[in-house]
Design a protein around this motif. Structure first.
Motif, mmCIF file in Angstrom:
data_model
loop_
_atom_site.group_PDB
_atom_site.id
_atom_site.type_symbol
_atom_site.label_atom_id
_atom_site.label_comp_id
_atom_site.label_asym_id
_atom_site.label_seq_id
_atom_site.Cartn_x
_atom_site.Cartn_y
_atom_site.Cartn_z
ATOM 1 N N LYS A 39 0.833 -1.204 0.000
ATOM 2 C CA LYS A 39 0.000 0.000 0.000
ATOM 3 C C LYS A 39 0.870 1.258 0.000
ATOM 4 O O LYS A 39 0.614 2.218 -0.746
ATOM 5 C CB LYS A 39 -0.924 -0.012 1.212
ATOM 6 N N LYS A 40 1.908 1.253 0.828
ATOM 7 C CA LYS A 40 2.812 2.401 0.884
ATOM 8 C C LYS A 40 3.537 2.604 -0.447
ATOM 9 O O LYS A 40 3.695 3.743 -0.916
ATOM 10 C CB LYS A 40 3.840 2.201 2.004
ATOM 11 N N LEU A 41 3.968 1.492 -1.053
ATOM 12 C CA LEU A 41 4.677 1.588 -2.333
ATOM 13 C C LEU A 41 3.752 2.071 -3.441
ATOM 14 O O LEU A 41 4.172 2.845 -4.321
ATOM 15 C CB LEU A 41 5.280 0.221 -2.694
ATOM 16 N N ASP A 42 2.494 1.623 -3.430
ATOM 17 C CA ASP A 42 1.517 2.085 -4.422
ATOM 18 C C ASP A 42 1.240 3.579 -4.259
ATOM 19 O O ASP A 42 1.088 4.310 -5.247
ATOM 20 C CB ASP A 42 0.215 1.290 -4.299
ATOM 21 N N GLU A 43 1.142 4.010 -3.011
ATOM 22 C CA GLU A 43 0.910 5.435 -2.751
ATOM 23 C C GLU A 43 2.099 6.269 -3.225
ATOM 24 O O GLU A 43 1.920 7.361 -3.786
ATOM 25 C CB GLU A 43 0.672 5.658 -1.255
ATOM 26 N N ARG A 44 3.291 5.746 -3.007
ATOM 27 C CA ARG A 44 4.490 6.454 -3.476
ATOM 28 C C ARG A 44 4.482 6.566 -5.000
ATOM 29 O O ARG A 44 4.789 7.633 -5.556
ATOM 30 C CB ARG A 44 5.741 5.725 -2.999
ATOM 31 N N LEU A 45 4.130 5.472 -5.681
ATOM 32 C CA LEU A 45 4.085 5.476 -7.140
ATOM 33 C C LEU A 45 3.003 6.442 -7.650
ATOM 34 O O LEU A 45 3.239 7.201 -8.606
ATOM 35 C CB LEU A 45 3.814 4.057 -7.657
ATOM 36 N N GLU A 46 1.834 6.414 -7.015
ATOM 37 C CA GLU A 46 0.748 7.299 -7.431
ATOM 38 C C GLU A 46 1.145 8.763 -7.277
ATOM 39 O O GLU A 46 0.874 9.599 -8.158
ATOM 40 C CB GLU A 46 -0.497 7.001 -6.600
ATOM 41 N N ASP A 47 1.789 9.086 -6.171
ATOM 42 C CA ASP A 47 2.247 10.454 -5.944
ATOM 43 C C ASP A 47 3.270 10.876 -6.994
ATOM 44 O O ASP A 47 3.236 12.016 -7.499
ATOM 45 C CB ASP A 47 2.840 10.568 -4.546
ATOM 46 N N ALA A 48 4.189 9.952 -7.336
ATOM 47 C CA ALA A 48 5.216 10.256 -8.330
ATOM 48 C C ALA A 48 4.588 10.502 -9.700
ATOM 49 O O ALA A 48 4.999 11.423 -10.428
ATOM 50 C CB ALA A 48 6.225 9.112 -8.403
ATOM 51 N N GLU A 49 3.587 9.706 -10.054
ATOM 52 C CA GLU A 49 2.926 9.861 -11.356
ATOM 53 C C GLU A 49 2.140 11.167 -11.447
ATOM 54 O O GLU A 49 2.037 11.767 -12.524
ATOM 55 C CB GLU A 49 2.002 8.671 -11.608
ATOM 56 N N LYS A 50 1.594 11.621 -10.319
ATOM 57 C CA LYS A 50 0.767 12.836 -10.333
ATOM 58 C C LYS A 50 1.580 14.113 -10.160
ATOM 59 O O LYS A 50 1.279 15.136 -10.794
ATOM 60 C CB LYS A 50 -0.273 12.764 -9.213
ATOM 61 N N ASN A 51 2.595 14.037 -9.323
ATOM 62 C CA ASN A 51 3.254 15.273 -8.914
ATOM 63 C C ASN A 51 4.734 15.385 -9.254
ATOM 64 O O ASN A 51 5.300 16.483 -9.136
ATOM 65 C CB ASN A 51 3.099 15.454 -7.387
ATOM 66 N N LEU A 52 5.368 14.262 -9.607
ATOM 67 C CA LEU A 52 6.821 14.282 -9.775
ATOM 68 C C LEU A 52 7.220 13.905 -11.201
ATOM 69 O O LEU A 52 6.367 13.751 -12.080
ATOM 70 C CB LEU A 52 7.463 13.338 -8.747
ATOM 71 N N GLY A 53 8.502 13.726 -11.421
ATOM 72 C CA GLY A 53 8.998 13.471 -12.761
ATOM 73 C C GLY A 53 9.283 12.000 -13.040
ATOM 74 O O GLY A 53 9.016 11.113 -12.219
ATOM 75 N N GLU A 54 9.855 11.741 -14.220
ATOM 76 C CA GLU A 54 10.117 10.372 -14.668
ATOM 77 C C GLU A 54 11.102 9.638 -13.757
ATOM 78 O O GLU A 54 10.962 8.436 -13.530
ATOM 79 C CB GLU A 54 10.645 10.402 -16.106
ATOM 80 N N THR A 55 12.087 10.352 -13.256
ATOM 81 C CA THR A 55 13.077 9.714 -12.378
ATOM 82 C C THR A 55 12.413 9.195 -11.113
ATOM 83 O O THR A 55 12.705 8.067 -10.657
ATOM 84 C CB THR A 55 14.196 10.696 -12.012
ATOM 85 N N ASP A 56 11.494 9.986 -10.541
ATOM 86 C CA ASP A 56 10.808 9.576 -9.318
ATOM 87 C C ASP A 56 9.863 8.406 -9.587
ATOM 88 O O ASP A 56 9.724 7.500 -8.746
ATOM 89 C CB ASP A 56 10.029 10.753 -8.741
ATOM 90 N N ILE A 57 9.237 8.412 -10.763
ATOM 91 C CA ILE A 57 8.368 7.289 -11.141
ATOM 92 C C ILE A 57 9.204 6.018 -11.258
ATOM 93 O O ILE A 57 8.818 4.944 -10.758
ATOM 94 C CB ILE A 57 7.644 7.582 -12.470
ATOM 95 N N SER A 58 10.355 6.139 -11.922
ATOM 96 C CA SER A 58 11.252 4.993 -12.076
ATOM 97 C C SER A 58 11.704 4.468 -10.712
ATOM 98 O O SER A 58 11.695 3.254 -10.463
ATOM 99 C CB SER A 58 12.472 5.384 -12.914
ATOM 100 N N ASP A 59 12.068 5.376 -9.817
ATOM 101 C CA ASP A 59 12.518 4.971 -8.478
ATOM 102 C C ASP A 59 11.417 4.246 -7.715
ATOM 103 O O ASP A 59 11.674 3.254 -7.010
ATOM 104 C CB ASP A 59 12.962 6.191 -7.679
ATOM 105 N N ALA A 60 10.185 4.707 -7.861
ATOM 106 C CA ALA A 60 9.057 4.067 -7.173
ATOM 107 C C ALA A 60 8.799 2.668 -7.733
ATOM 108 O O ALA A 60 8.513 1.723 -6.980
ATOM 109 C CB ALA A 60 7.809 4.932 -7.318
ATOM 110 N N LEU A 61 8.897 2.532 -9.045
ATOM 111 C CA LEU A 61 8.706 1.216 -9.671
ATOM 112 C C LEU A 61 9.806 0.250 -9.247
ATOM 113 O O LEU A 61 9.544 -0.931 -8.982
ATOM 114 C CB LEU A 61 8.678 1.362 -11.200
ATOM 115 N N ILE A 62 11.033 0.747 -9.183
ATOM 116 C CA ILE A 62 12.155 -0.097 -8.774
ATOM 117 C C ILE A 62 11.983 -0.545 -7.324
ATOM 118 O O ILE A 62 12.225 -1.712 -6.983
ATOM 119 C CB ILE A 62 13.494 0.656 -8.955
ATOM 120 N N ALA A 63 11.545 0.370 -6.463
ATOM 121 C CA ALA A 63 11.347 0.026 -5.051
ATOM 122 C C ALA A 63 10.306 -1.079 -4.908
ATOM 123 O O ALA A 63 10.464 -2.000 -4.088
ATOM 124 C CB ALA A 63 10.916 1.269 -4.270
#
Length: 357
Positions: free
Chosen positions: A50-74
């Motif tokens: 749940k925490k990882l999904d929330e991190r990914l959702e936040d990255a997709e809405k508010n952050l850039g590609e690097t943050d999205i990639s980091d969330a997917l890797i985590a």
């Protein structure tokens, strides 16, 4: 895996809440499941996802590609950590697709290979090694090229390609950096063991016995130094003792366990051939004394390998003598030429019939 190993493995599972892996082990070895433990681990896994999904959702809405990639890797690393192979591989695939830098994509493929190593899945390993090779050819740096050789060498051990493994290991002996896979002393162990079964004596001396990298750590692995030196120095009694100790070691080795009978058999043949090639004949008593075993043992052991065509010798039981029977190189070339000629004639005849039709 011995009978105590699954239970020993399970003691570490709750530490990182490895629910999927716990299910695999208990099912495979028919171990009763601790339902309370499973429920606790599943709850912990669900909370982390749940925490990882929330991190990914936040990255997709508010952050850039690097943050999205980091969330997917985590998220992929989490699936790998708890032992869910399919989820981990799927998540790593998504992360690779969303990751820009070439080096980072190669590192993620290395992660997929490690998942394959953990589950002994040679299909996953080989496919991802091929992918890594392709990306490295596009511009991978020296360190990743070097690490890939170690990964591929380990894979080759798993499929019993010891010659291919030792060539890769020797290329990276002085520049080993793959500490995510093993410690350097373990890398040296695999290098020495694969070299012993594949290299001729001059190469073994030059690349193993005289190697400063190997000499630096070989004594950290029990029995390995005695084993290598006894092989090269023709100390046959010591070699047999060391081989017995090495056999016990590789029985419980993750990479070599499946091959330990083959390995021990081939090393016996190698050491017998090494002694026999120096003589036209020698007594069974002399061989037994050299190897520190009984005459009955030598007679029985040699007979197996001679009957299988692995040793060029015959045993004169009446005289108590082993006579070498070296193949004639010219005669072997002649027989090979005749065989190849027959194959060529057969092909020509088949081709002529096709042309006539």
């Amino acid at each position: 895996m011995d009978s105590e190993s699954p239970h020993a493995t399970l003691t570490n599972v709750p530490i990182v809440d490895m629910t999927p892996f716990y299910e695999i082990i208990t099912d495979e070895f028919s171990i009763p499941k601790d339902t309370a433990l499973v429920a606790r681990m599943e709850a912990a896994n669900a909370e982390q996802i749940k925490k990882l999904d929330e991190r990914l959702e936040d990255a997709e809405k508010n952050l850039g590609e690097t943050d999205i990639s980091d969330a997917l890797i985590a998220k992929a690393q989490f699936w790998a950590k708890i032992g869910d192979k399919e989820q981990a591989l799927s998540a790593f695939k998504t992360a690779i697709e969303k990751t820009g830098p070439l080096g980072h994509r190669i590192d993620l493929i290395f992660s997929c290979i490690r998942v394959g190593f953990f589950f002994h899945d040679n299909d996953v390993i080989s496919k991802n090694i091929d992918k890594a090779k392709t990306l490295i050819e596009e511009g991978g740096d020296w360190d990743r090229r070097n690490r890939l050789k170690v990964y591929e060498g380990i894979y080759k051990i798993s499929i019993r390609d010891f010659k291919g493994a030792v060539n890769l290991f020797l290329e990276t002996l002085a520049t080993f950096t793959s500490t995510e896979l093993m410690e350097y002393r373990d890398f040296v162990k695999y290098t020495v063991l694969t070299a012993a079964i594949t290299l001729n004596r001059p190469d073994f001396k030059a690349k193993i016995i005289n190697s400063p990298e190997i000499l630096e750590v070989i004594h950290e692995v029990p029995h390995l130094s005695d084993y290598a030196n006894a092989l090269y120095n023709c100390n046959y009694a010591q070699f047999f003792k060391s081989l017995a100790a090495i056999e016990q070691m590789i029985k419980t080795d993750r990479l070599l366990n499946a091959h330990y009978r083959y390995y021990v058999r081939e090393m016996r043949i190698t050491i017998y051939a090494q002694l026999l090639e120096s003589y036209r004949s020698l007594t069974i008593e002399s061989m037994a004394n050299s190897f520190g075993v009984t005459e009955e043992y030598i007679d029985s052991d040699l007979s197996k390998y001679i009957a299988a065509g692995r040793l060029n010798a015959v045993i004169d039981k009446v005289g108590g003598v082993v006579e070498t029977n070296r193949p004639d190189a010219k005669n072997a070339q002649y027989q090979a030429t005749i065989k190849q000629g027959d194959l060529l004639l057969n092909r020509i005849q088949k081709l002529s019939r096709v042309i006539n039709v």
